[in-house]
Design a protein around this motif. Structure first.
Motif, PDB file in Angstrom:
ATOM      1  N   GLY A  14       0.813  -1.204   0.000  1.00 22.36           N
ATOM      2  CA  GLY A  14       0.000   0.000   0.000  1.00 22.36           C
ATOM      3  C   GLY A  14       0.848   1.255   0.000  1.00 22.36           C
ATOM      4  N   THR A  15       0.194   2.352   0.267  1.00 25.14           N
ATOM      5  CA  THR A  15       0.890   3.628   0.347  1.00 25.14           C
ATOM      6  C   THR A  15       0.489   4.314   1.641  1.00 25.14           C
ATOM      7  OG1 THR A  15      -0.868   4.776  -0.831  1.00 25.14           O
ATOM      8  CG2 THR A  15       0.952   3.932  -2.171  1.00 25.14           C
ATOM      9  N   ASN A  16       1.270   5.293   2.026  1.00 27.41           N
ATOM     10  CA  ASN A  16       0.914   6.151   3.149  1.00 27.41           C
ATOM     11  C   ASN A  16       1.368   7.560   2.805  1.00 27.41           C
ATOM     12  OD1 ASN A  16       3.687   6.403   3.805  1.00 27.41           O
ATOM     13  ND2 ASN A  16       3.578   4.727   5.286  1.00 27.41           N
ATOM     14  N   GLU A  17       1.297   8.477   3.768  1.00 28.90           N
ATOM     15  CA  GLU A  17       1.636   9.868   3.471  1.00 28.90           C
ATOM     16  C   GLU A  17       3.106  10.049   3.099  1.00 28.90           C
ATOM     17  OE1 GLU A  17       2.279   9.097   7.762  1.00 28.90           O
ATOM     18  OE2 GLU A  17       0.539   8.802   6.494  1.00 28.90           O
ATOM     19  N   ARG A  18       3.961   9.096   3.422  1.00 24.20           N
ATOM     20  CA  ARG A  18       5.387   9.221   3.129  1.00 24.20           C
ATOM     21  C   ARG A  18       5.790   8.490   1.855  1.00 24.20           C
ATOM     22  NH1 ARG A  18       8.495   7.857   8.475  1.00 24.20           N
ATOM     23  NH2 ARG A  18      10.054   9.304   7.667  1.00 24.20           N
ATOM     24  N   GLY A  19       4.901   7.682   1.293  1.00 24.03           N
ATOM     25  CA  GLY A  19       5.239   6.949   0.077  1.00 24.03           C
ATOM     26  C   GLY A  19       4.692   5.537   0.126  1.00 24.03           C
ATOM     27  N   TYR A  20       5.403   4.620  -0.527  1.00 19.89           N
ATOM     28  CA  TYR A  20       4.991   3.225  -0.570  1.00 19.89           C
ATOM     29  C   TYR A  20       5.325   2.528   0.748  1.00 19.89           C
ATOM     30  CZ  TYR A  20       4.584   3.613  -5.648  1.00 19.89           C
ATOM     31  OH  TYR A  20       4.214   3.965  -6.914  1.00 19.89           O
ATOM     32  N   THR A  21       4.557   1.536   1.073  1.00 16.89           N
ATOM     33  CA  THR A  21       4.895   0.648   2.181  1.00 16.89           C
ATOM     34  C   THR A  21       5.086  -0.741   1.593  1.00 16.89           C
ATOM     35  OG1 THR A  21       2.581   0.161   2.661  1.00 16.89           O
ATOM     36  CG2 THR A  21       3.593   1.972   3.896  1.00 16.89           C
ATOM     37  N   MET A  22       6.035  -1.472   2.150  1.00 14.29           N
ATOM     38  CA  MET A  22       6.335  -2.811   1.648  1.00 14.29           C
ATOM     39  C   MET A  22       6.434  -3.784   2.812  1.00 14.29           C
ATOM     40  SD  MET A  22       9.219  -2.103  -1.265  1.00 14.29           S
ATOM     41  CE  MET A  22      10.064  -0.690  -0.596  1.00 14.29           C
ATOM     42  N   LYS A  23       6.088  -4.993   2.545  1.00 11.93           N
ATOM     43  CA  LYS A  23       6.266  -6.061   3.520  1.00 11.93           C
ATOM     44  C   LYS A  23       7.203  -7.072   2.877  1.00 11.93           C
ATOM     45  CE  LYS A  23       3.985  -9.245   6.532  1.00 11.93           C
ATOM     46  NZ  LYS A  23       2.793  -9.484   7.303  1.00 11.93           N
ATOM     47  N   ILE A  24       8.352  -7.250   3.505  1.00 13.29           N
ATOM     48  CA  ILE A  24       9.376  -8.129   2.952  1.00 13.29           C
ATOM     49  C   ILE A  24       9.755  -9.146   4.019  1.00 13.29           C
ATOM     50  CG2 ILE A  24      11.718  -8.229   2.003  1.00 13.29           C
ATOM     51  CD1 ILE A  24      11.350  -5.267   1.201  1.00 13.29           C
ATOM     52  N   ASP A  25       9.886 -10.380   3.622  1.00 10.10           N
ATOM     53  CA  ASP A  25      10.348 -11.434   4.528  1.00 10.10           C
ATOM     54  C   ASP A  25      11.793 -11.126   4.933  1.00 10.10           C
ATOM     55  OD1 ASP A  25      11.177 -13.742   5.794  1.00 10.10           O
ATOM     56  OD2 ASP A  25      10.606 -15.097   4.176  1.00 10.10           O
ATOM     57  N   PRO A  26      12.104 -11.044   6.240  1.00 15.34           N
ATOM     58  CA  PRO A  26      13.468 -10.724   6.677  1.00 15.34           C
ATOM     59  C   PRO A  26      14.527 -11.688   6.131  1.00 15.34           C
ATOM     60  CG  PRO A  26      11.950 -10.655   8.528  1.00 15.34           C
ATOM     61  CD  PRO A  26      11.186 -11.185   7.347  1.00 15.34           C
ATOM     62  N   ASP A  27      14.129 -12.924   5.839  1.00 17.32           N
ATOM     63  CA  ASP A  27      15.084 -13.888   5.290  1.00 17.32           C
ATOM     64  C   ASP A  27      15.413 -13.613   3.826  1.00 17.32           C
ATOM     65  OD1 ASP A  27      15.435 -15.248   7.670  1.00 17.32           O
ATOM     66  OD2 ASP A  27      13.789 -16.643   7.270  1.00 17.32           O
ATOM     67  N   GLU A  28      14.750 -12.619   3.228  1.00 13.67           N
ATOM     68  CA  GLU A  28      15.030 -12.221   1.849  1.00 13.67           C
ATOM     69  C   GLU A  28      15.914 -10.978   1.780  1.00 13.67           C
ATOM     70  OE1 GLU A  28      14.057 -13.918  -0.911  1.00 13.67           O
ATOM     71  OE2 GLU A  28      13.259 -15.423   0.461  1.00 13.67           O
ATOM     72  N   VAL A  29      16.309 -10.439   2.940  1.00 10.48           N
ATOM     73  CA  VAL A  29      17.124  -9.230   2.996  1.00 10.48           C
ATOM     74  C   VAL A  29      18.527  -9.628   3.458  1.00 10.48           C
ATOM     75  CG1 VAL A  29      17.375  -6.923   4.001  1.00 10.48           C
ATOM     76  CG2 VAL A  29      15.090  -7.838   3.520  1.00 10.48           C
ATOM     77  N   ASP A  30      19.506  -9.513   2.553  1.00  7.89           N
ATOM     78  CA  ASP A  30      20.874  -9.954   2.858  1.00  7.89           C
ATOM     79  C   ASP A  30      21.407  -9.358   4.156  1.00  7.89           C
ATOM     80  OD1 ASP A  30      20.842 -11.449   0.577  1.00  7.89           O
ATOM     81  OD2 ASP A  30      22.252 -10.199  -0.545  1.00  7.89           O
ATOM     82  N   LEU A  31      21.164  -8.084   4.380  1.00  8.42           N
ATOM     83  CA  LEU A  31      21.672  -7.430   5.584  1.00  8.42           C
ATOM     84  C   LEU A  31      21.141  -8.113   6.842  1.00  8.42           C
ATOM     85  CD1 LEU A  31      23.054  -5.106   7.141  1.00  8.42           C
ATOM     86  CD2 LEU A  31      20.956  -3.783   6.810  1.00  8.42           C
ATOM     87  N   LEU A  32      19.860  -8.387   6.873  1.00  7.86           N
ATOM     88  CA  LEU A  32      19.266  -9.014   8.054  1.00  7.86           C
ATOM     89  C   LEU A  32      19.731 -10.454   8.219  1.00  7.86           C
ATOM     90  CD1 LEU A  32      15.661  -7.527   7.784  1.00  7.86           C
ATOM     91  CD2 LEU A  32      17.609  -6.693   9.133  1.00  7.86           C
ATOM     92  N   VAL A  33      19.901 -11.167   7.120  1.00  7.22           N
ATOM     93  CA  VAL A  33      20.425 -12.537   7.172  1.00  7.22           C
ATOM     94  C   VAL A  33      21.870 -12.514   7.679  1.00  7.22           C
ATOM     95  CG1 VAL A  33      21.038 -14.564   5.789  1.00  7.22           C
ATOM     96  CG2 VAL A  33      18.878 -13.372   5.373  1.00  7.22           C
ATOM     97  N   PHE A  34      22.662 -11.564   7.178  1.00 10.49           N
ATOM     98  CA  PHE A  34      24.058 -11.420   7.601  1.00 10.49           C
ATOM     99  C   PHE A  34      24.141 -11.202   9.111  1.00 10.49           C
ATOM    100  CE2 PHE A  34      27.711  -8.746   8.614  1.00 10.49           C
ATOM    101  CZ  PHE A  34      28.749  -9.413   7.991  1.00 10.49           C
ATOM    102  N   ILE A  35      23.314 -10.306   9.635  1.00 13.63           N
ATOM    103  CA  ILE A  35      23.325 -10.002  11.075  1.00 13.63           C
ATOM    104  C   ILE A  35      22.901 -11.226  11.881  1.00 13.63           C
ATOM    105  CG2 ILE A  35      22.166  -8.638  12.866  1.00 13.63           C
ATOM    106  CD1 ILE A  35      22.162  -6.290  10.809  1.00 13.63           C
ATOM    107  N   LYS A  36      21.843 -11.898  11.431  1.00 13.09           N
ATOM    108  CA  LYS A  36      21.367 -13.102  12.127  1.00 13.09           C
ATOM    109  C   LYS A  36      22.450 -14.187  12.124  1.00 13.09           C
ATOM    110  CE  LYS A  36      18.494 -16.059  10.255  1.00 13.09           C
ATOM    111  NZ  LYS A  36      17.340 -16.688   9.638  1.00 13.09           N
ATOM    112  N   ASN A  37      23.089 -14.383  10.969  1.00  9.83           N
ATOM    113  CA  ASN A  37      24.153 -15.385  10.872  1.00  9.83           C
ATOM    114  C   ASN A  37      25.334 -15.029  11.768  1.00  9.83           C
ATOM    115  OD1 ASN A  37      22.665 -16.766   8.996  1.00  9.83           O
ATOM    116  ND2 ASN A  37      23.919 -16.192   7.240  1.00  9.83           N
TER     117      ASN A  37
END
Length: 189
Positions: A14-37
């Motif tokens: 969807g969108t909000n007053e600041r722009g688009y909003t997204m829902k992304i699985d954390p396991d699909e974000v390299d940075l978050l996977v790197f930190i978890k690992n």
């Protein structure tokens, strides 16, 4: 840019007053996977599970390639992630060095440790790993010199003494103590 043209509509919620909003699985974000690992690698090292730590470290290394967020303009939140990411990268380097020392692979890491100690001249943990690796490579004088460089940098630039635990390592180096050859010995705060 129009996100629909980029082909990533499936993550839009969807969108909000600041722009688009997204829902992304954390396991699909390299940075978050790197930190978890990286957190898991530390736990494996603490448990003495070197094989698992080594495998996860190998999986984590490719996640550290390229600039963080590419050429994306970073706002405050992403800038905070960039800063904390630097600490995770430094932690990964320390954990990698510790793992190699505990595997008896000290010769492989001496050059990288020298570079790391130049980059972070006040990091006692890295200096200790360098001193230990040099000692195990029968380069005792260089190991003592590494301590002297750290001690001088800390004293001259920060007005402090190095920690007691690193002073103890120095004493063991001076005595050429056999315990320094024990692969399970660890020196840190």
């Amino acid at each position: 840019r129009n996100l629909r043209k980029l082909g990533i509509v499936d993550i839009l919620t969807g969108t909000n007053e600041r722009g688009y909003t997204m829902k992304i699985d954390p396991d699909e974000v390299d940075l978050l996977v790197f930190i978890k690992n990286q957190r898991q690698i530390r736990r494996f090292l603490e448990q003495g599970d070197l094989r698992e730590a080594d495998q996860l470290l190998a999986a984590n290394l490719p996640l550290n390639e390229g600039p963080l967020f590419g050429d994306l303009h970073c706002g405050e939140i992403l800038l905070d992630y960039k800063e904390s990411y630097k600490e995770y990268v430094a932690a990964m380097a320390r954990d990698c060095f510790e793992l190699r020392l505990r595997q008896g692979r000290h010769r492989e890491i001496v050059t990288d440790l020298l570079v790391a100690c130049q980059k972070w001249p006040y990091d006692e943990d890295l200096a200790a790993k360098l001193m230990l690796a040099l000692h195990r490579c029968n380069r005792r004088i260089e190991a003592l010199n590494a301590y002297n460089r750290l001690d001088k940098a800390v004293r001259d630039n920060l007005g402090l003494d190095v920690s007691r635990w690193i002073q103890k390592l120095y004493t063991l180096l001076l005595a050429d103590d056999e315990c320094l050859n024990d692969l399970n010995i660890q020196f840190s705060a």
